[in-house]
Design a protein around this motif. Sequence first.
Motif, short mmCIF file in Angstrom:
data_model
loop_
_atom_site.label_atom_id
_atom_site.label_comp_id
_atom_site.label_asym_id
_atom_site.label_seq_id
_atom_site.Cartn_x
_atom_site.Cartn_y
_atom_site.Cartn_z
N ALA A 46 83.96 -31.22 -29.74
CA ALA A 46 83.70 -30.11 -30.67
C ALA A 46 82.93 -30.67 -31.86
O ALA A 46 83.22 -31.78 -32.34
N THR A 47 81.98 -29.92 -32.34
CA THR A 47 81.12 -30.34 -33.43
C THR A 47 81.69 -29.89 -34.78
O THR A 47 82.69 -29.18 -34.85
N ASP A 48 81.01 -30.29 -35.84
CA ASP A 48 81.28 -29.70 -37.15
C ASP A 48 80.83 -28.24 -37.15
O ASP A 48 80.00 -27.84 -36.33
N PRO A 49 81.34 -27.42 -38.07
CA PRO A 49 80.88 -26.04 -38.17
C PRO A 49 79.38 -25.98 -38.47
O PRO A 49 78.88 -26.69 -39.34
N GLN A 50 78.68 -25.13 -37.74
CA GLN A 50 77.25 -24.90 -37.97
C GLN A 50 76.91 -23.46 -37.59
O GLN A 50 76.15 -23.21 -36.66
N PRO A 51 77.52 -22.50 -38.31
CA PRO A 51 77.39 -21.09 -37.92
C PRO A 51 75.96 -20.58 -37.87
O PRO A 51 75.65 -19.66 -37.10
N ASN A 52 75.07 -21.15 -38.66
CA ASN A 52 73.68 -20.67 -38.68
C ASN A 52 72.88 -21.12 -37.45
O ASN A 52 71.76 -20.66 -37.25
N LYS A 53 73.45 -22.03 -36.67
CA LYS A 53 72.73 -22.53 -35.50
C LYS A 53 73.32 -22.01 -34.18
O LYS A 53 72.85 -22.39 -33.11
N ILE A 54 74.32 -21.16 -34.26
CA ILE A 54 74.94 -20.64 -33.04
C ILE A 54 73.98 -19.66 -32.37
O ILE A 54 73.32 -18.85 -33.02
N TRP A 55 73.90 -19.72 -31.07
CA TRP A 55 72.99 -18.91 -30.27
C TRP A 55 73.40 -17.43 -30.33
O TRP A 55 74.50 -17.09 -30.76
N PRO A 56 72.51 -16.52 -29.89
CA PRO A 56 72.78 -15.08 -30.00
C PRO A 56 74.11 -14.67 -29.36
O PRO A 56 74.45 -15.10 -28.25
#
Length: 403
Positions: A262-272
């Motif tokens: 699991a990665t760090d949070p990156q909500p702006n890079k999550i796919w559609p």
Amino acid sequence: MPRKLDLRGGTPVWSAYRPPSVPVDRLTRDVKTDVLIVGMGISGAMMAETLTRDGHSVICIDRRGPLKGSTAATTALVLFEIDQPLTKLSKMIGNSAAREAWRRSRLALVNLRGRIGELGIHCQCVATPSLYLAGEQLGASDLRHEAKARRQAGIAASFMTHNELRSEFAIDRAAAILSHDNLALDPRKLTSGLLLQTLKRKARFYAPAEATTIEDTRLGVTVSTRHGPAIAAKHLVLTTGYELVDVVPAIDHRVISTWAIATDPQPNKIWPQAAMIWEASDPYLYLRATSDGRVVCGGEDEDFTDDERRDALTPEKTERLEKKLARIFPRLDTAARFTWSGSFGATGTGLPIIGSVPGHPRVHAVMGYGGNGITFSQIASEIVSASIAGAQDADADLFAFKI
């Protein structure tokens, strides 16, 4: 009794989200109950909640404690889509049975979502689409045929071409099947929520308490525990995952080791649409996003049971998962913040085995979950509760032991 193995290693991502604690007592004397459930993971929790709702007195025991087995290792892609594609399953068990298994799996998610809402369990449960990507097992033409088979079974499925997949999801694969209304959730919060509901109905939880021997007659079951006290019950339900007890016959069942990151949070890079993604390969890659924008990715499965060997492979498997994830979504930060491994049971068909153990009508077993553990746990709670009530679930024969 089962061989003792560590069901997971490393630190699952769910440790970043604290679930409500579940109180347990020590078993210090012999006790009686209507139903004894062995195992306090997601399967045992669903079973306990259903049976107490039906008015049965319930005792749950676990040799570790609540939420300490393989439940914490799941990546919690709660899919109705069974590991075995409908077209392949039809060749194994017949078209009618395969269609019914897929339809029942679809219905289970509807029931589970309603159950979570009715009980008011806060487990970040969100209806989520899924993408089944073309891979080494099924290519574009195979997926087109699979989508058609699902629609003919009454299960919505949209075939996506290479261009459509690139345009809508920025994924460069030959094709995919798009499905809707799968569930993303936090498995530990769901499990603790169900167990706490069960406690409100006067269930009793004992841990650590390890079952050692099982004696059953036509009137009931008596289970002895390692430190002396025994539990007498009208029915026994085994929700011990792949850790099979001696009373369960040998079947088409194997143990798989799997790995996840699991990665760090990156909500702006999550796919559609934060669609769940898995692929038509063996072993397949699977990934999802958490509610705060972490990417959870798993796979690299291998057929063995040695927990030390499994955990020793985690650094190598982590690197492979990071690279595979980067190939699908180059914009993501794929560095693993959490890495873990786990073991789970699987059957040749991908279907679970649920029901009374042959020759032991008051002993019920729930096993062989593959990648649909939470979905199949819902089905198991429905089938076993009906059996204990003296009724017959319409699909009981579909999932029953076949020896």
